[in-house]
Design an enzyme around this catalytic site. Sequence first.
Site, PDB file in Angstrom:
ATOM      1  N   ALA A 151       4.306   4.201   7.402  1.00  0.00           N
ATOM      2  CA  ALA A 151       4.419   4.006   8.840  1.00  0.00           C
ATOM      3  C   ALA A 151       4.191   2.526   9.093  1.00  0.00           C
ATOM      4  O   ALA A 151       3.620   1.816   8.254  1.00  0.00           O
ATOM      5  CB  ALA A 151       3.377   4.847   9.559  1.00  0.00           C
TER       6      ALA A 151
ATOM      7  N   GLY B 141       3.527   7.052   4.993  1.00  0.00           N
ATOM      8  CA  GLY B 141       4.478   7.803   5.805  1.00  0.00           C
ATOM      9  C   GLY B 141       5.845   7.916   5.142  1.00  0.00           C
ATOM     10  O   GLY B 141       6.595   8.866   5.399  1.00  0.00           O
TER      11      GLY B 141
ATOM     12  N   GLU C  22       5.539  10.732   2.931  1.00  0.00           N
ATOM     13  CA  GLU C  22       5.480  11.937   3.780  1.00  0.00           C
ATOM     14  C   GLU C  22       6.855  12.297   4.340  1.00  0.00           C
ATOM     15  O   GLU C  22       7.195  13.471   4.456  1.00  0.00           O
ATOM     16  CB  GLU C  22       4.468  11.723   4.913  1.00  0.00           C
ATOM     17  CG  GLU C  22       3.038  11.695   4.392  1.00  0.00           C
ATOM     18  CD  GLU C  22       2.034  11.284   5.451  1.00  0.00           C
ATOM     19  OE1 GLU C  22       2.188  10.199   6.041  1.00  0.00           O
ATOM     20  OE2 GLU C  22       1.083  12.045   5.696  1.00  0.00           O
TER      21      GLU C  22
ATOM     22  N   GLU D   9      -3.157   5.300   2.126  1.00  0.00           N
ATOM     23  CA  GLU D   9      -3.834   5.151   3.424  1.00  0.00           C
ATOM     24  C   GLU D   9      -5.318   4.807   3.293  1.00  0.00           C
ATOM     25  O   GLU D   9      -5.877   4.119   4.148  1.00  0.00           O
ATOM     26  CB  GLU D   9      -3.671   6.430   4.263  1.00  0.00           C
ATOM     27  CG  GLU D   9      -2.281   6.632   4.844  1.00  0.00           C
ATOM     28  CD  GLU D   9      -1.324   7.354   3.899  1.00  0.00           C
ATOM     29  OE1 GLU D   9      -1.623   7.477   2.688  1.00  0.00           O
ATOM     30  OE2 GLU D   9      -0.257   7.785   4.369  1.00  0.00           O
TER      31      GLU D   9
HETATM   32  N1  DAK Z   1       4.172  -1.597   7.850  1.00  0.00           N
HETATM   33  C1  DAK Z   1       4.579  -2.776   8.382  1.00  0.00           C
HETATM   34  N2  DAK Z   1       5.092  -3.786   7.647  1.00  0.00           N
HETATM   35  C2  DAK Z   1       5.196  -3.599   6.320  1.00  0.00           C
HETATM   36  C3  DAK Z   1       4.788  -2.396   5.694  1.00  0.00           C
HETATM   37  C4  DAK Z   1       4.261  -1.363   6.527  1.00  0.00           C
HETATM   38  N3  DAK Z   1       3.889  -0.154   6.044  1.00  0.00           N
HETATM   39  N4  DAK Z   1       4.993  -2.528   4.369  1.00  0.00           N
HETATM   40  C5  DAK Z   1       5.522  -3.747   4.179  1.00  0.00           C
HETATM   41  N5  DAK Z   1       5.657  -4.396   5.358  1.00  0.00           N
HETATM   42  C6  DAK Z   1       6.176  -5.740   5.607  1.00  0.00           C
HETATM   43  C7  DAK Z   1       5.200  -6.806   5.103  1.00  0.00           C
HETATM   44  O1  DAK Z   1       4.204  -7.055   6.067  1.00  0.00           O
HETATM   45  C8  DAK Z   1       6.130  -7.993   4.934  1.00  0.00           C
HETATM   46  O2  DAK Z   1       6.403  -8.544   6.213  1.00  0.00           O
HETATM   47  P1  DAK Z   1       6.394 -10.154   6.442  1.00  0.00           P
HETATM   48  O3  DAK Z   1       5.066 -10.618   5.974  1.00  0.00           O
HETATM   49  O4  DAK Z   1       7.531 -10.653   5.569  1.00  0.00           O
HETATM   50  O5  DAK Z   1       6.634 -10.306   7.905  1.00  0.00           O
HETATM   51  C9  DAK Z   1       7.420  -7.333   4.444  1.00  0.00           C
HETATM   52  O6  DAK Z   1       7.338  -5.956   4.827  1.00  0.00           O
HETATM   53  C10 DAK Z   1       7.578  -7.393   2.936  1.00  0.00           C
HETATM   54  O7  DAK Z   1       6.412  -6.841   2.349  1.00  0.00           O
HETATM   55  P2  DAK Z   1       5.574  -7.556   1.211  1.00  0.00           P
HETATM   56  O8  DAK Z   1       5.690  -9.032   1.300  1.00  0.00           O
HETATM   57  O9  DAK Z   1       4.208  -6.976   1.219  1.00  0.00           O
HETATM   58  O10 DAK Z   1       6.371  -7.083  -0.090  1.00  0.00           O
HETATM   59  P3  DAK Z   1       5.824  -6.886  -1.559  1.00  0.00           P
HETATM   60  O11 DAK Z   1       7.019  -6.662  -2.416  1.00  0.00           O
HETATM   61  O12 DAK Z   1       4.890  -8.004  -1.956  1.00  0.00           O
HETATM   62  O13 DAK Z   1       4.934  -5.567  -1.519  1.00  0.00           O
HETATM   63  C11 DAK Z   1       4.490  -3.268  -0.894  1.00  0.00           C
HETATM   64  C12 DAK Z   1       5.559  -4.330  -1.233  1.00  0.00           C
HETATM   65  C13 DAK Z   1       5.225  -1.998  -0.447  1.00  0.00           C
HETATM   66  C14 DAK Z   1       3.661  -2.946  -2.147  1.00  0.00           C
HETATM   67  C15 DAK Z   1       3.545  -3.792   0.217  1.00  0.00           C
HETATM   68  O14 DAK Z   1       4.351  -4.289   1.277  1.00  0.00           O
HETATM   69  C16 DAK Z   1       2.613  -2.781   0.756  1.00  0.00           C
HETATM   70  O15 DAK Z   1       1.596  -2.471   0.157  1.00  0.00           O
HETATM   71  N6  DAK Z   1       2.928  -2.243   1.952  1.00  0.00           N
HETATM   72  C17 DAK Z   1       2.055  -1.324   2.670  1.00  0.00           C
HETATM   73  C18 DAK Z   1       2.018   0.038   2.007  1.00  0.00           C
HETATM   74  C19 DAK Z   1       1.087   0.982   2.760  1.00  0.00           C
HETATM   75  O16 DAK Z   1      -0.128   0.736   2.857  1.00  0.00           O
HETATM   76  N7  DAK Z   1       1.638   2.035   3.277  1.00  0.00           N
HETATM   77  C20 DAK Z   1       0.880   3.039   4.036  1.00  0.00           C
HETATM   78  C21 DAK Z   1       0.890   2.632   5.483  1.00  0.00           C
HETATM   79  S1  DAK Z   1      -0.080   3.745   6.498  1.00  0.00           S
HETATM   80  C22 DAK Z   1       1.708   9.204  11.510  1.00  0.00           C
HETATM   81  C23 DAK Z   1       2.670   9.287  10.559  1.00  0.00           C
HETATM   82  C24 DAK Z   1       2.520   8.609   9.383  1.00  0.00           C
HETATM   83  C25 DAK Z   1       1.435   7.786   9.194  1.00  0.00           C
HETATM   84  C26 DAK Z   1       0.472   7.704  10.156  1.00  0.00           C
HETATM   85  C27 DAK Z   1       0.603   8.411  11.314  1.00  0.00           C
HETATM   86  N8  DAK Z   1       1.853   9.926  12.721  1.00  0.00           N
HETATM   87  C28 DAK Z   1       3.023  10.722  12.960  1.00  0.00           C
HETATM   88  C29 DAK Z   1       0.829   9.857  13.736  1.00  0.00           C
HETATM   89  C30 DAK Z   1       1.383   7.034   7.970  1.00  0.00           C
HETATM   90  C31 DAK Z   1       0.583   5.984   7.771  1.00  0.00           C
HETATM   91  C32 DAK Z   1       0.975   5.025   6.750  1.00  0.00           C
HETATM   92  O17 DAK Z   1       2.009   5.105   6.148  1.00  0.00           O
END
Ligand code: DAK
Length: 270
Positions: free
Chosen positions: A78, A121, A124, A144
């Site tokens: 997400a 997400g 998911e 998360e």
């Molecule tokens: N959200 C927003 N931006 C994201 C992102 C994300 N989940 N993942 C990556 N980006 C953005 C980065 O900020 C970066 O943006 P800029 O800095 O260039 O502006 C760009 O995408 C490229 O990412 P990276 O520079 O980080 O790229 P890398 O190759 O170095 O790393 C990575 C890729 C996928 C390992 C890394 O980006 C990463 O760890 N991303 C976050 C992964 C994560 O923590 N995902 C879980 C998020 S929490 C709900 C439904 C679902 C959810 C909640 C509620 N409801 C229906 C209520 C779910 C929650 C989640 O998913």
Amino acid sequence: MNDKEFLKKQYKNILVSELENEKGLNVCQIQINRPNAMNALNIELMGEIAEVLFAVDKNEDFGCSVITGNEKAFAAGADIKEMADANAVEIYYREMFASWDRIRGFKKPFIAAVSGFALGGGCELAMLCDMIVAAKSSKFGQPEVNLGVIPGAGGTQRLTRAVGKARAMEIILTGRMVDADEMYQAGLITKLSDDDKYLNDATAIAKTICTKSPLAVQLAKESILRSFDTTIESGIDFERKNFYLLFASEDKMEGMKAFVEKRKPTWKGK
Ligand code: DAK
């Protein structure tokens, strides 16, 4: 209904196309298209996916959908930036779950074609799909806990049902990334594909589904999904009602008649 307006519409976060299928109904391909944000799923994007899947459900030219991303990311979660400043009450009023809940109820099958990251997400959303076809190099995970939260769109439930408590606990509590091969061995993934074949493989499965009776396909999907929500007895009762229902359909008459007459059936979805 045969309204194809959704194919002409310019969506902000997804690309939509109709894949012709000479052997049956067509396939709708939905490509998540936020490459600069690793295809992070914002509320608007989820609304767009729900809108298209709803239109597909109502359109008699389509039998199945494929949801995909790009080579680097199916979806890396997400959109963290959208949620970063929000408190519990704001999240509650945003109704973030509305599109997810809508998608859960759609009748026609949809298949996730995953390459790159399917995290949080994104994982998911893949699990919300009826099947996952994944490139060998793709990575799954529920990270998360690294953000101080837990999976919010069914991850604790669907991952646990797919891979079992032992592995789901370890994956979700450590937040580690999991190789596609491990997820395949664990039972989350339907087909593991070479990196250049995952989309073709998902589309091929979708096209095969599109050659079957649409009514039978939908009732089979409904019956399988029911197994997650109920006891085996009431699940079998549910299946039996759908089985009887199909014996009242034109497709059942046509399917069995075509077999006896050694010809291909012509489905009506009725
Ligand atoms: N959200 C927003 N931006 C994201 C992102 C994300 N989940 N993942 C990556 N980006 C953005 C980065 O900020 C970066 O943006 P800029 O800095 O260039 O502006 C760009 O995408 C490229 O990412 P990276 O520079 O980080 O790229 P890398 O190759 O170095 O790393 C990575 C890729 C996928 C390992 C890394 O980006 C990463 O760890 N991303 C976050 C992964 C994560 O923590 N995902 C879980 C998020 S929490 C709900 C439904 C679902 C959810 C909640 C509620 N409801 C229906 C209520 C779910 C929650 C989640 O998913």
